[in-house]
Design an enzyme around this catalytic site. Structure first.
Site, PDB file in Angstrom:
ATOM      1  N   GLY A 184       0.799  -1.228   0.060  1.00 10.95           N
ATOM      2  CA  GLY A 184      -0.114   0.346  -0.105  1.00 10.95           C
ATOM      3  C   GLY A 184       0.890   1.407  -0.104  1.00 10.95           C
ATOM      4  O   GLY A 184       1.728   1.160   0.776  1.00 10.95           O
ATOM      5  N   ALA A 185       0.562   2.134  -0.842  1.00  9.83           N
ATOM      6  CA  ALA A 185       1.150   3.581  -0.951  1.00  9.83           C
ATOM      7  C   ALA A 185       0.412   4.845  -0.713  1.00  9.83           C
ATOM      8  O   ALA A 185       0.734   5.775  -1.376  1.00  9.83           O
ATOM      9  CB  ALA A 185       1.836   3.441  -2.433  1.00  9.83           C
ATOM     10  N   GLY A 186      -0.606   4.284   0.005  1.00  9.02           N
ATOM     11  CA  GLY A 186      -1.184   5.720   0.376  1.00  9.02           C
ATOM     12  C   GLY A 186      -0.327   6.483   1.631  1.00  9.02           C
ATOM     13  O   GLY A 186       0.883   5.969   1.807  1.00  9.02           O
ATOM     14  N   ALA A 213      -0.532   5.951   4.852  1.00  9.56           N
ATOM     15  CA  ALA A 213       0.225   5.231   5.880  1.00  9.56           C
ATOM     16  C   ALA A 213       1.310   4.458   5.549  1.00  9.56           C
ATOM     17  O   ALA A 213       2.058   4.205   6.130  1.00  9.56           O
ATOM     18  CB  ALA A 213      -1.029   4.182   6.364  1.00  9.56           C
ATOM     19  N   GLY A 214       1.430   3.905   4.404  1.00 11.60           N
ATOM     20  CA  GLY A 214       2.538   3.076   3.694  1.00 11.60           C
ATOM     21  C   GLY A 214       3.353   4.165   3.389  1.00 11.60           C
ATOM     22  O   GLY A 214       4.603   3.586   3.537  1.00 11.60           O
ATOM     23  N   HIS A 253     -20.486   8.898   6.207  1.00 12.15           N
ATOM     24  CA  HIS A 253     -20.088  10.443   6.279  1.00 12.15           C
ATOM     25  C   HIS A 253     -21.308  11.286   5.831  1.00 12.15           C
ATOM     26  O   HIS A 253     -22.350  10.640   4.918  1.00 12.15           O
ATOM     27  CB  HIS A 253     -19.169  10.624   5.080  1.00 12.15           C
ATOM     28  CG  HIS A 253     -18.708  12.250   5.304  1.00 12.15           C
ATOM     29  ND1 HIS A 253     -19.162  13.460   5.079  1.00 12.15           N
ATOM     30  CD2 HIS A 253     -17.135  12.633   5.633  1.00 12.15           C
ATOM     31  CE1 HIS A 253     -18.441  14.353   5.468  1.00 12.15           C
ATOM     32  NE2 HIS A 253     -17.334  13.926   5.846  1.00 12.15           N
ATOM     33  N   ARG A 256     -20.003  12.470  13.823  1.00 16.40           N
ATOM     34  CA  ARG A 256     -20.595  12.211  12.437  1.00 16.40           C
ATOM     35  C   ARG A 256     -21.790  11.162  12.585  1.00 16.40           C
ATOM     36  O   ARG A 256     -22.605  11.149  11.745  1.00 16.40           O
ATOM     37  CB  ARG A 256     -19.680  11.578  11.609  1.00 16.40           C
ATOM     38  CG  ARG A 256     -18.561  12.479  10.964  1.00 16.40           C
ATOM     39  CD  ARG A 256     -17.247  11.830  10.285  1.00 16.40           C
ATOM     40  NE  ARG A 256     -16.442  12.958   9.739  1.00 16.40           N
ATOM     41  CZ  ARG A 256     -15.197  12.752   9.045  1.00 16.40           C
ATOM     42  NH1 ARG A 256     -14.862  11.602   8.687  1.00 16.40           N
ATOM     43  NH2 ARG A 256     -14.699  13.712   8.670  1.00 16.40           N
ATOM     44  N   GLU A 274      -6.143   2.692   7.734  1.00 13.52           N
ATOM     45  CA  GLU A 274      -7.697   2.334   7.895  1.00 13.52           C
ATOM     46  C   GLU A 274      -7.748   0.938   7.869  1.00 13.52           C
ATOM     47  O   GLU A 274      -8.785   0.559   8.437  1.00 13.52           O
ATOM     48  CB  GLU A 274      -8.335   2.858   6.636  1.00 13.52           C
ATOM     49  CG  GLU A 274      -9.985   2.905   7.004  1.00 13.52           C
ATOM     50  CD  GLU A 274     -10.765   3.309   5.788  1.00 13.52           C
ATOM     51  OE1 GLU A 274     -11.951   3.438   6.117  1.00 13.52           O
ATOM     52  OE2 GLU A 274     -10.142   4.234   4.950  1.00 13.52           O
TER      53      GLU A 274
END
Length: 535
Positions: A9-11, A13-14, A234, A271, A355
């Site tokens: 994963g490269a978001g 966090a990654g 949301h 929310r 997440e």
């Protein structure tokens, strides 16, 4: 290929994990099924929480209190304390690497109020906060020479079992370009694959990549999942497209109106409460709108430019002069892979962050502005700890044989006759989940949804892919994603049925009160599908 730390994963966090593992001396490889700049992180528009007090009086203690209150008794206080205490340093680190935060007149980082917060705490960059953080992190990784391999789809975590202990030793992935299976060996693996809101199909703000691949693969590898029933809706997505309209619009003073122009709730409640208030209006037959007209065109173009562009593009309305039609949709999954205080799962060497992980800081309802904070704070922790762990593990087996095993699985799928469309089944699941496993739930509807999932699972042998090629076979990847989502649907429903109470984002109309005597505990799902509860 072998490295010290493999990150899936490269978001946000990654990439944070990669930077910190690299700076801790580890050889790092990042694998991602798409491209870093397309990650879900870019959809976190509102801001990142930190008690800087740049826009009024605030404190770390108040941040902790707000987070625990939003979590409805399910957050772990020590984890929340760590998150909030690290927040100021996290924002200062982002500032130091070049994140272009919006600024006050005296050049301090600008902050705004989001729902559930007692102060203006969310540090922001217009309404592009996540996007600008993500791009800055990506630039940082490139400058450090961190290897990022895109178009690699996660197949399985490879584990070694010995003396009643399970440890990770690598991953298998599908190279989407070549259609070949690749193996990456590493004593430390970090899962940063995001959430699973795409089980709701079109009823989510998330991109098509939020299919929970890392979570499902971790479960098959022996990791435990927790709190899978808690899915945050949301309050403000565009009515026709489910595109997110950021909480920053309400934080800036936007109103929620029904069809007759009445404000029916406090827009800055947590929310879960705002989403239920909108849902109740919709059940009465009312349309619901977000109104930011009174903020003025100059303010909107300066502070909320993306929201204006999205409304024009997807709804053909200009919020400077028109009401924005909205509805609540699935947005963020509080549940995920169970991790300890070091960000490691019960599978040795397998870490999780972002997440896809459950650090027990969100509980039953995430406080707005804490998702970006979580991925920075725990991304830094996971990267450092994975690097340390890798230094103390020796290579003890050859895992290259897994190439043949995974290749045979994929060939079998390609050769299967496709008699039932999994695309149609995914749409059916999304509609069922939005209706039966959505903002308000009851046991009968949950059981009905579970029965439907079991019927679809029975039909899996009749499903396959029409595209039999190897190169860029998106049909195959989407089928694998569907199988992962189907697996997670079952865990969500088993957890939601077992929790016979209402708590945060899990609201049961047949049990509308919180039941602390039984359920003030985290739901745990193991690889056998058994649901239990632990404090």
């Amino acid at each position: 290929m072998r490295s010290d730390v493999v990150i899936i994963g490269a978001g946000g966090a990654g990439l944070v994990s990669a930077i910190n593992a690299h700076e801790s001396g580890a050889k790092v490889i990042v694998l991602t099924k798409e491209y870093p700049t397309r990650s879900q992180t870019c959809m976190a528009q509102g801001g990142i929480n930190a008690a800087l007090s740049n826009a009024g009086e605030d404190s770390v203690e108040a941040h902790i209190k707000n987070t625990l209150k939003a979590a409805h008794g399910l957050a772990q206080e020590s984890a929340v304390k760590f998150l909030c205490e690290e927040a100021i340093g996290a924002v200062e680190w982002l500032d130091s690497i070049g994140v272009p935060f919006s600024r006050t007149k005296d050049s301090k980082i600008a902050q705004r109020t989001l729902g559930g917060a007692s102060a203006a705490r969310a540090c922001y960059a217009q309404d592009y906060t996540g996007l600008k953080i993500l791009h800055t992190l990506y630039d940082r990784c490139l400058s450090l020479g961190i290897e990022i391999l895109d178009e690699r789809y996660l197949l399985e975590f490879i584990t070694n079992k010995s003396e009643n202990k399970v440890s990770v030793c690598g991953v298998s992935v599908l190279n989407k370009r070549s259609g070949e299976v690749e193996i990456y060996e590493a004593p430390s693996v970090i899962v940063a694959t995001g959430g699973y809101s795409k089980i709701f199909h079109k009823h989510t703000t998330n991109s098509s990549s939020s299919t929970g691949d890392g979570i499902a693969s971790a479960l098959r590898a022996g990791a435990r999942l927790s709190d899978m029933e808690f899915i945050q809706f949301h309050p403000t997505a565009l009515k026709n497209s489910s595109i997110l309209i950021s909480e920053s619009a309400r934080g800036a003073g936007g109103y929620l109106l029904n069809s007759i122009g009445e404000r029916f709730t406090n827009e800055l409640l947590p929310r879960d409460e705002v989403a239920r208030a909108i849902y109740d209006e919709m059940q009465k037959g009312e349309d619901v709108f977000l109104d930011i007209r009174h903020l003025g065109e100059a303010f909107i173009d300066e502070e909320l430019p993306q929201e204006r562009k999205l409304a024009i593009l997807y709804e053909n309305i200009d919020p400077v002069s028109d009401l924005i039609p909205i509805k609540p949709v699935a947005h963020y999954t509080m549940g995920g892979i169970e991790v300890d205080s070091e960000s490691m799962t019960n599978v040795m060497g397998l870490f999780a962050v972002g997440e896809c992980a459950n650090h027990k800081v969100h509980g039953a309802n995430r406080l707005g502005g804490n998702s970006l904070l979580e991925l920075i704070v725990f991304g830094r922790q996971a990267g450092n700890n994975a690097s340390k762990y890798a230094k103390n593990v020796k290579k003890d087996e050859n895992i290259s044989l897994h190439v043949e095993v995974e290749s045979e699985v994929l060939d079998k799928i390609r050769n299967c006759t496709c008699r039932v469309s999994f695309y149609e089944k995914h749409k059916l699941i999304g509609d069922i989940f939005y209706k039966n496993v959505g903002i308000k739930r009851d046991k009968k509807e949950l059981i009905f949804a579970l029965d439907e999932i079991y019927k679809i699972k029975d039909d899996l042998p009749l499903m396959g892919v029409d595209d039999k090629s190897k190169i860029y076979n998106n049909n195959l990847v989407e089928f694998l994603e569907f199988k992962n989502m189907l697996e997670l649907c079952e865990t969500v429903l088993l957890s939601a049925i077992a929790r016979g109470e209402s708590r945060g984002a899990h609201f049961r109309v047949d049990a509308p009160s919180e039941n602390d005597a039984i359920f003030k505990a985290h739901s745990i799902v193991d690889e056998s599908g058994r649901v239990s509860y632990e404090n």
